[in-house]
Design a protein around this motif. Sequence first.
Motif, PDB file in Angstrom:
ATOM      1  N   UNK A  57       4.440  -1.097  -5.117  1.00 60.87           N
ATOM      2  CA  UNK A  57       4.025  -1.236  -3.713  1.00 60.87           C
ATOM      3  C   UNK A  57       3.809  -2.698  -3.354  1.00 60.87           C
ATOM      4  N   UNK A  58       4.543  -3.155  -2.348  1.00 58.16           N
ATOM      5  CA  UNK A  58       4.217  -4.391  -1.644  1.00 58.16           C
ATOM      6  C   UNK A  58       3.861  -3.976  -0.224  1.00 58.16           C
ATOM      7  N   UNK A  59       2.616  -4.169   0.143  1.00 58.29           N
ATOM      8  CA  UNK A  59       2.105  -3.631   1.397  1.00 58.29           C
ATOM      9  C   UNK A  59       2.960  -4.035   2.586  1.00 58.29           C
ATOM     10  N   UNK A  60       3.088  -3.089   3.492  1.00 58.56           N
ATOM     11  CA  UNK A  60       3.862  -3.315   4.707  1.00 58.56           C
ATOM     12  C   UNK A  60       4.077  -2.011   5.430  1.00 58.56           C
ATOM     13  N   UNK A  61       4.933  -2.032   6.417  1.00 54.24           N
ATOM     14  CA  UNK A  61       5.134  -0.863   7.272  1.00 54.24           C
ATOM     15  C   UNK A  61       5.648   0.340   6.499  1.00 54.24           C
ATOM     16  N   UNK A  62       6.503   0.113   5.510  1.00 55.58           N
ATOM     17  CA  UNK A  62       7.098   1.239   4.777  1.00 55.58           C
ATOM     18  C   UNK A  62       6.019   2.037   4.049  1.00 55.58           C
ATOM     19  N   UNK A  63       5.124   1.343   3.357  1.00 59.18           N
ATOM     20  CA  UNK A  63       4.070   2.043   2.625  1.00 59.18           C
ATOM     21  C   UNK A  63       3.038   2.639   3.575  1.00 59.18           C
ATOM     22  N   UNK A  75      -2.198   8.384  -1.096  1.00 58.44           N
ATOM     23  CA  UNK A  75      -1.536   7.610  -2.140  1.00 58.44           C
ATOM     24  C   UNK A  75      -1.952   6.152  -2.088  1.00 58.44           C
ATOM     25  N   UNK A  76      -2.569   5.730  -0.973  1.00 55.64           N
ATOM     26  CA  UNK A  76      -3.084   4.370  -0.892  1.00 55.64           C
ATOM     27  C   UNK A  76      -4.266   4.152  -1.833  1.00 55.64           C
ATOM     28  N   UNK A 145      10.203   2.963  -4.456  1.00 56.78           N
ATOM     29  CA  UNK A 145       9.271   1.848  -4.386  1.00 56.78           C
ATOM     30  C   UNK A 145       9.188   1.355  -2.956  1.00 56.78           C
ATOM     31  N   UNK A 146       8.160   0.563  -2.648  1.00 52.11           N
ATOM     32  CA  UNK A 146       7.927   0.095  -1.277  1.00 52.11           C
ATOM     33  C   UNK A 146       7.862  -1.431  -1.271  1.00 52.11           C
ATOM     34  N   UNK A 147       8.692  -2.041  -0.440  1.00 52.77           N
ATOM     35  CA  UNK A 147       8.743  -3.497  -0.327  1.00 52.77           C
ATOM     36  C   UNK A 147       8.586  -3.886   1.139  1.00 52.77           C
ATOM     37  N   UNK A 148       7.332  -4.063   1.538  1.00 54.31           N
ATOM     38  CA  UNK A 148       7.004  -4.434   2.915  1.00 54.31           C
ATOM     39  C   UNK A 148       7.551  -3.423   3.915  1.00 54.31           C
ATOM     40  N   UNK A 149       8.623  -3.765   4.642  1.00 51.46           N
ATOM     41  CA  UNK A 149       9.114  -2.839   5.656  1.00 51.46           C
ATOM     42  C   UNK A 149      10.278  -1.986   5.165  1.00 51.46           C
ATOM     43  N   UNK A 150      10.545  -1.985   3.863  1.00 52.48           N
ATOM     44  CA  UNK A 150      11.674  -1.235   3.324  1.00 52.48           C
ATOM     45  C   UNK A 150      11.245  -0.422   2.106  1.00 52.48           C
TER      46      UNK A 150
END
Length: 447
Positions: A57-63, A75-76, A145-150
């Motif tokens: 997780x890299x925090x952003x809109x996707x997560x 899940x946060x 996986x989550x990378x900011x907005x993707x």
Amino acid sequence: MVPRKRLSALLALVLALAFSACAAAPQPLPRPVPAAGGSPLRLVVATDLHFLPRSLVRDGAAFTDAYAAGDGKQINYIPELTDALVAELLADPPAALLLTGDLTLNGEREGHRELARRLLPLRQAGIPVLVIPGNHDIGNAFATGFNRDKTYSVRGVTAEEFAEIYREMGYGQAISRDNASLSYVCPLSEDLWAVMLDTNKYDRAGGLSIPDNSGALSSQTLAWLEDQLEEARRQGKEVISATHHNLLDQSPRLSAGYTLDNAGEVLELYGRYGVRVNFSGHVHIQNIRETRLGGKSFYDIATSSYAVYTNQYGVVDYRPGESLSYHTQEVDMEGWAAATGSQDPQLLGFEDYSYQFFYDLSYDRSYASLYMAQLNKDADLELMAQTMAILNPAYFSGYAAQLREEVKASDHYAMWRKHSGFAPIGYINSMLEEQDQDPRQVVVELN
């Protein structure tokens, strides 16, 4: 059971000892020793953790979208919820922890490996941990996986890799394993066996696919199960079982895809061999169903998702030849947060935060679906969405009965009746359904 007032101090001590242990050289894990015959046991059952590691997780809109617009899974905070559960069990050790599937969000390999690492202190303390997969856990094409907005695809696991990752969590301690699935048997005491059943549909050869919500036991696994029940009878053992899918319909609206496709075949075996209790999950609601098998009561106990309000688990007290009782227990996240020195206000006030999280999510989703159904009377929309927001957290955690009369007498419910021609009042009514069995506790009398 350790009184809640003492738990925070015990958690602090446990966490300090765990930190010291991590700094030392790894020690061989003690092999679990089944309790002596005649011994009462306390077990803990949890399900549907949907663990996702921070490394993905890299925090952003996707997560944010994944949990804030999801189905209530936090899940946060699931790494913290997992650590709080481990600390709580170390402070007041049960005879075993049973985890009945959907261990990870979508079968991420790193999620499985990280969860096994976080569970390891229980094994180091001599507490057996028994896991089975859920429909999300193996060969999942949605491992993410989550990378900011993707989002991006990550590696999942095969059945063989699952068993290896959790070798210390049941598979390496089994006295029998099924060749056709990830089912196995572990003795919990000289009186009691746990039959852990893999009820999921996935590619045994390791291929990826969209998770199948439904489950079934193959003919090979049913034959293996009957062999185990026959051996248990021969040795005079009592048996409890665990499945991810339900063996009885836990909800009139959530049966297809949730109740095992061939549950009747399993129940026929259980009736013949006197199995009285199964622990399941999958449906995410807290509920207990009863039926008669072989002239005796059989219970399928569905523990609610640990990732969803009220973030609870089941506690089982077993007295050989006398009784088996079950009740729910909410994890003490606030005590854990204080003991770890957290400054996060949501963790320090987790009970209110967790409720509000599920309330807001239920309100927003209900409002949106009603709006899409072209109900455009704002006042009616708000009242109806509030009904869903009030009932959903109570229903999922097993408390809806306490709100039944109040809700039915309210203006909120009147709006649902007014617009019942197109609004999903059937789901509202299913949450208000009267039940003979308390969803949160039961006592099973054993012969």
